[in-house]
Design an enzyme around this catalytic site. Sequence first.
Site, PDB file in Angstrom:
ATOM      1  N   HIS A 289       0.799  -1.218   0.000  1.00 43.23           N
ATOM      2  CA  HIS A 289       0.000   0.000   0.000  1.00 43.23           C
ATOM      3  C   HIS A 289       0.833   1.270   0.000  1.00 43.23           C
ATOM      4  CE1 HIS A 289       1.168  -0.756   4.111  1.00 43.23           C
ATOM      5  NE2 HIS A 289       0.760   0.434   4.481  1.00 43.23           N
ATOM      6  N   CYS A 290       2.159   1.147   0.003  1.00 39.66           N
ATOM      7  CA  CYS A 290       3.001   2.349   0.134  1.00 39.66           C
ATOM      8  C   CYS A 290       3.912   2.593  -1.064  1.00 39.66           C
ATOM      9  CB  CYS A 290       3.854   2.248   1.401  1.00 39.66           C
ATOM     10  SG  CYS A 290       2.933   2.534   2.926  1.00 39.66           S
ATOM     11  N   ILE A 291       4.893   1.725  -1.259  1.00 29.60           N
ATOM     12  CA  ILE A 291       5.981   2.031  -2.189  1.00 29.60           C
ATOM     13  C   ILE A 291       5.516   2.216  -3.638  1.00 29.60           C
ATOM     14  CG2 ILE A 291       8.280   1.359  -2.963  1.00 29.60           C
ATOM     15  CD1 ILE A 291       8.592  -0.254  -0.463  1.00 29.60           C
ATOM     16  N   ILE A 293       2.869   3.539  -4.632  1.00 31.03           N
ATOM     17  CA  ILE A 293       1.910   4.636  -4.711  1.00 31.03           C
ATOM     18  C   ILE A 293       2.476   5.957  -4.203  1.00 31.03           C
ATOM     19  CG2 ILE A 293      -0.305   5.472  -3.803  1.00 31.03           C
ATOM     20  CD1 ILE A 293      -1.202   2.541  -3.713  1.00 31.03           C
ATOM     21  N   ASP A 294       3.021   5.942  -3.001  1.00 32.30           N
ATOM     22  CA  ASP A 294       3.330   7.180  -2.296  1.00 32.30           C
ATOM     23  C   ASP A 294       4.295   8.113  -3.022  1.00 32.30           C
ATOM     24  OD1 ASP A 294       1.693   6.051  -0.454  1.00 32.30           O
ATOM     25  OD2 ASP A 294       3.268   5.457   0.934  1.00 32.30           O
TER      26      ASP A 294
END
Length: 459
Positions: A289-291, A293-294
């Site tokens: 859910h992070c790398i 997208i963020d």
Amino acid sequence: MTTDTPDTIQQEEVKTDRLQELLGKIETRDYTVGIVGLGYVGLPLMWTFHSNDMPVLGFDIDTDKIDCIEQGKPYIKHLGKDMMQKLADSEKADATTDFSRIPDADALMLCVPTPLDHHREPDMQYVEKTCLTVGEHLREGQLVILESTTYPGTTEELIIPILESKSGLTAGKDFYVAYSPEREDPGNVDFNTSKIPKVVGGHGEEAIELACALYNTSIVETVPVSDTKTAEAVKITENVFRAVNIALVNELKVIFSDMDIDVHEVLDAADTKPFGFMKFVPGPGLGGHCIPIDPFYLTWKAREYEQNTRFIELAGEINTAMPQYVVDQTLKALNAHKKAMNGSNVLVLGLAYKPDVDDMRESPTFKIMDLLKEYGAEVSYYDPHIPEIKPTREHAEWTGVKSVGWSKENISAFDAVIISTDHSDINYHELGKWSNCIIDSRHAMKGIEPQNEIHIWKA
């Protein structure tokens, strides 16, 4: 020179008295922590505060999650049944779909998704909808903390205006606002929520003091920074760092493969240097859910300042190209066995984005499966942690597909097997005996000698 009026002095005294009262409630564990969004971030956070004797109240629109909490049934595998049962049995823990109970909480931690839209720009609809709902029920003295990863400026430019508009209250005067980015690593047995330091930025000094006091009840360390924008930038920086370094080793993997050099041997040897090197490992693409997208949140925000984010965009190009690279290696592997991709039966091992969890958000395996299907392959998957694919925002066409069973009869029937996620409970020695065409994108077959004229392609 300005002189404070009696009214101003009185207002400041009221604010100070209220802050001291709230700090006292935190110290005596009489301060209810509300968690909005009970997924991979919210549920561990709820458990962490509960474990430290804080009253907790969870909110979610998903009735299934609320039912599981009430019945003590796990819906996130690595968190386990014991935790869920304790939440169900506790008088200091509750969960609900009734958002009119928001005033029952002293603090509200917003743990909702912040995905990208189809244009790879921030999709803030979940944050906006949550803030609209919270704003309708917000009362004086409450603390609102956004935990979702986002672009610098979100709290001041988006969150506070919505809350103030819907509630008629003023941030910093009537209620408090802070930002503290989640740092979850699902399945990491060494670092759970309570053991990972929390970066905290607030809208004003009182908000920082209150938020830090709250996290200090349950988290190993708080790291206060000057404001919410700085705290938002911290999390973006952490994930940009990882995305760029993963892209680097993915590029090295492709280059060294053409040179007939084992990139993993290179990285293992380089990692013996006691300074100046940090080991990252290549793979079939980014997941979680992070790398994936963020970093693009910062890319999007940087345009407002007429700045280019060349490293981030290049890293994104490399990482998003990795599923295609794995499929290209599969084409070569099948060709070596005098088989075409079109019509071949291909098994993908591992649907989760990382080992030993059931979290399939943004998993590169989905892209690999999509590409295989486009080439005409018959595609199946095996994942001991995900027996059936549940609905997702991006891959609805795979909903309801079930994992194949692990047996010699099943595995040997496939023309090729792609290792996409290296779960520790997969028997790779059996895989080596049962399949003669393995595309290994995770270095999972390390040390396993080829058998039955097995071909292991290091994708």
